[in-house]
Design an enzyme around this catalytic site. Structure first.
Site, PDB file in Angstrom:
ATOM      1  N   ASN A 182      45.739  53.343  23.038  1.00  0.00           N
ATOM      2  CA  ASN A 182      44.981  53.369  24.285  1.00  0.00           C
ATOM      3  C   ASN A 182      44.339  54.747  24.451  1.00  0.00           C
ATOM      4  O   ASN A 182      45.031  55.762  24.440  1.00  0.00           O
ATOM      5  CB  ASN A 182      45.913  53.068  25.463  1.00  0.00           C
ATOM      6  CG  ASN A 182      45.169  52.906  26.770  1.00  0.00           C
ATOM      7  OD1 ASN A 182      44.358  53.739  27.138  1.00  0.00           O
ATOM      8  ND2 ASN A 182      45.460  51.825  27.489  1.00  0.00           N
ATOM      9  N   HIS A 186      40.836  50.721  29.226  1.00  0.00           N
ATOM     10  CA  HIS A 186      40.853  50.040  30.522  1.00  0.00           C
ATOM     11  C   HIS A 186      39.654  50.496  31.336  1.00  0.00           C
ATOM     12  O   HIS A 186      39.578  51.651  31.757  1.00  0.00           O
ATOM     13  CB  HIS A 186      42.158  50.375  31.252  1.00  0.00           C
ATOM     14  CG  HIS A 186      42.323  49.668  32.564  1.00  0.00           C
ATOM     15  ND1 HIS A 186      43.454  49.827  33.349  1.00  0.00           N
ATOM     16  CD2 HIS A 186      41.531  48.809  33.245  1.00  0.00           C
ATOM     17  CE1 HIS A 186      43.338  49.090  34.439  1.00  0.00           C
ATOM     18  NE2 HIS A 186      42.162  48.472  34.408  1.00  0.00           N
ATOM     19  N   HIS A 194      38.639  56.874  34.422  1.00  0.00           N
ATOM     20  CA  HIS A 194      38.696  57.456  33.071  1.00  0.00           C
ATOM     21  C   HIS A 194      37.605  56.845  32.187  1.00  0.00           C
ATOM     22  O   HIS A 194      36.556  57.433  32.012  1.00  0.00           O
ATOM     23  CB  HIS A 194      40.098  57.369  32.456  1.00  0.00           C
ATOM     24  CG  HIS A 194      40.888  56.138  32.759  1.00  0.00           C
ATOM     25  ND1 HIS A 194      40.468  54.862  32.432  1.00  0.00           N
ATOM     26  CD2 HIS A 194      42.106  55.983  33.356  1.00  0.00           C
ATOM     27  CE1 HIS A 194      41.385  53.992  32.801  1.00  0.00           C
ATOM     28  NE2 HIS A 194      42.393  54.632  33.375  1.00  0.00           N
ATOM     29  N   GLU A 211      40.873  46.192  28.625  1.00  0.00           N
ATOM     30  CA  GLU A 211      41.646  45.831  29.807  1.00  0.00           C
ATOM     31  C   GLU A 211      40.735  45.853  31.029  1.00  0.00           C
ATOM     32  O   GLU A 211      39.941  46.783  31.201  1.00  0.00           O
ATOM     33  CB  GLU A 211      42.798  46.817  30.006  1.00  0.00           C
ATOM     34  CG  GLU A 211      43.808  46.812  28.872  1.00  0.00           C
ATOM     35  CD  GLU A 211      44.923  47.807  29.081  1.00  0.00           C
ATOM     36  OE1 GLU A 211      45.994  47.628  28.471  1.00  0.00           O
ATOM     37  OE2 GLU A 211      44.733  48.782  29.851  1.00  0.00           O
ATOM     38  N   HIS A 248      53.392  49.681  28.040  1.00  0.00           N
ATOM     39  CA  HIS A 248      53.401  50.451  29.288  1.00  0.00           C
ATOM     40  C   HIS A 248      54.631  51.359  29.339  1.00  0.00           C
ATOM     41  O   HIS A 248      55.767  50.896  29.311  1.00  0.00           O
ATOM     42  CB  HIS A 248      53.373  49.581  30.540  1.00  0.00           C
ATOM     43  CG  HIS A 248      52.925  50.355  31.750  1.00  0.00           C
ATOM     44  ND1 HIS A 248      51.602  50.671  31.985  1.00  0.00           N
ATOM     45  CD2 HIS A 248      53.620  50.931  32.763  1.00  0.00           C
ATOM     46  CE1 HIS A 248      51.503  51.369  33.104  1.00  0.00           C
ATOM     47  NE2 HIS A 248      52.709  51.555  33.590  1.00  0.00           N
ATOM     48  N   GLY A 287      49.384  54.701  24.914  1.00  0.00           N
ATOM     49  CA  GLY A 287      48.310  55.669  25.063  1.00  0.00           C
ATOM     50  C   GLY A 287      48.742  57.035  25.538  1.00  0.00           C
ATOM     51  O   GLY A 287      48.614  58.024  24.827  1.00  0.00           O
TER      52      GLY A 287
END
Length: 258
Positions: free
Chosen positions: A16, A52, A59, A79, A200, A222
């Site tokens: 990520n 994402h 970001h 995402e 996550h 990530g």
């Protein structure tokens, strides 16, 4: 499997790149470049690149997604929230995978899984919209049987189990309970014929137990990689994470895991 590897690996790593973009955006500069990070991650062994596109663009921004898509040699895992704007962007860009996630503007990071059962019709419609343009859909959900069954019924071929509660457990007993929930979730997903990913909050000292679970195809990681890269360098950070994951899976396959 990474484009740069000649044989399948025991478990895949999706890197990520969100927090490369976070570092760029915090000073409003053009560096560090998340596109460069993504391509370097592929060369270092990443099997997919995850990013994402949040509604607040805190970001990753639209230009990152559009620029990166034709450059990747592995897979783009985009995402996004279940909103008209985000689904339209995903259908335009056509990533290899689109992972639908919950989103709150006030959160620091995604705090839990998508409530598929509670928003079933909207999620089912989103799955169909994406599938109709050739995008494989993944749903980021808690390791809960109700949500897993709802994901299957909504038409998603892939689920990503939320490992945040495992990663943030306050003691070993709590972590063990969350680990057992994840194992049960993997088994439930596999029984329904779903590809099961997870992610996550995973980092270099807690990923081993999750990577060892037979049935998890891919882990998306990530923040830990970006943080470790400050000290080890980007390529090394990616390679080390991939090596840890593969070693844990191989050990499990040979009876060395708990």
């Amino acid at each position: 499997m990474s484009f740069f590897l000649t044989t399948p690996t025991a478990i895949d790593l999706g890197v990520n790149i969100d927090h490369v973009a976070t570092l760029r955006n915090v000073r409003g500069t053009t560096y560090p470049d998340p596109i460069r990070a993504a391509l370097a991650a592929e060369e270092a062994g990443a099997d997919a690149i995850t990013l994402h596109l949040r509604e607040d663009r805190r970001h990753i921004v639209d230009a990152d997604v559009r620029k990166l898509r034709p450059l990747l040699k592995t897979r783009m895992n985009l995402e996004c929230a279940v909103t008209t704007e985000m689904l339209d962007i995903a259908c335009e860009v056509r990533p290899h995978d689109a992972c639908l996630v919950p989103e709150k503007r006030e959160e620091l990071t995604t705090e839990g899984g998508l409530d598929v059962a509670g928003h079933f019709e909207a999620v089912r419609a989103a799955c169909k919209q994406l599938a109709d343009v050739g995008v494989r859909v993944s749903l980021f959900i808690d390791p809960d049987e109700t949500q897993i069954r709802a994901a299957h019924e909504a038409g998603a071929p892939v689920i990503e189990l939320h490992t945040g509660r495992y990663a943030e457990a306050h003691d070993e007993a709590e972590q063990q309970r969350e680990y057992e929930r994840i194992v049960a979730g993997v088994q439930a997903g596999a029984q329904l014929g779903l590809k099961v990913n997870a992610g996550h909050g995973l980092h270099y000292t807690n990923v081993q137990q999750i990577a060892a679970i037979d049935g998890i195809v891919e882990l998306n990681i990530g923040h830990a990689i970006v943080a470790h890269a400050i000290f080890a360098g980007w390529d090394n950070a990616v390679r080390e994470m991939k090596a840890i994951m593969v070693a844990a899976r191989v050990a499990a396959l040979h009876g060395g895991a708990r």
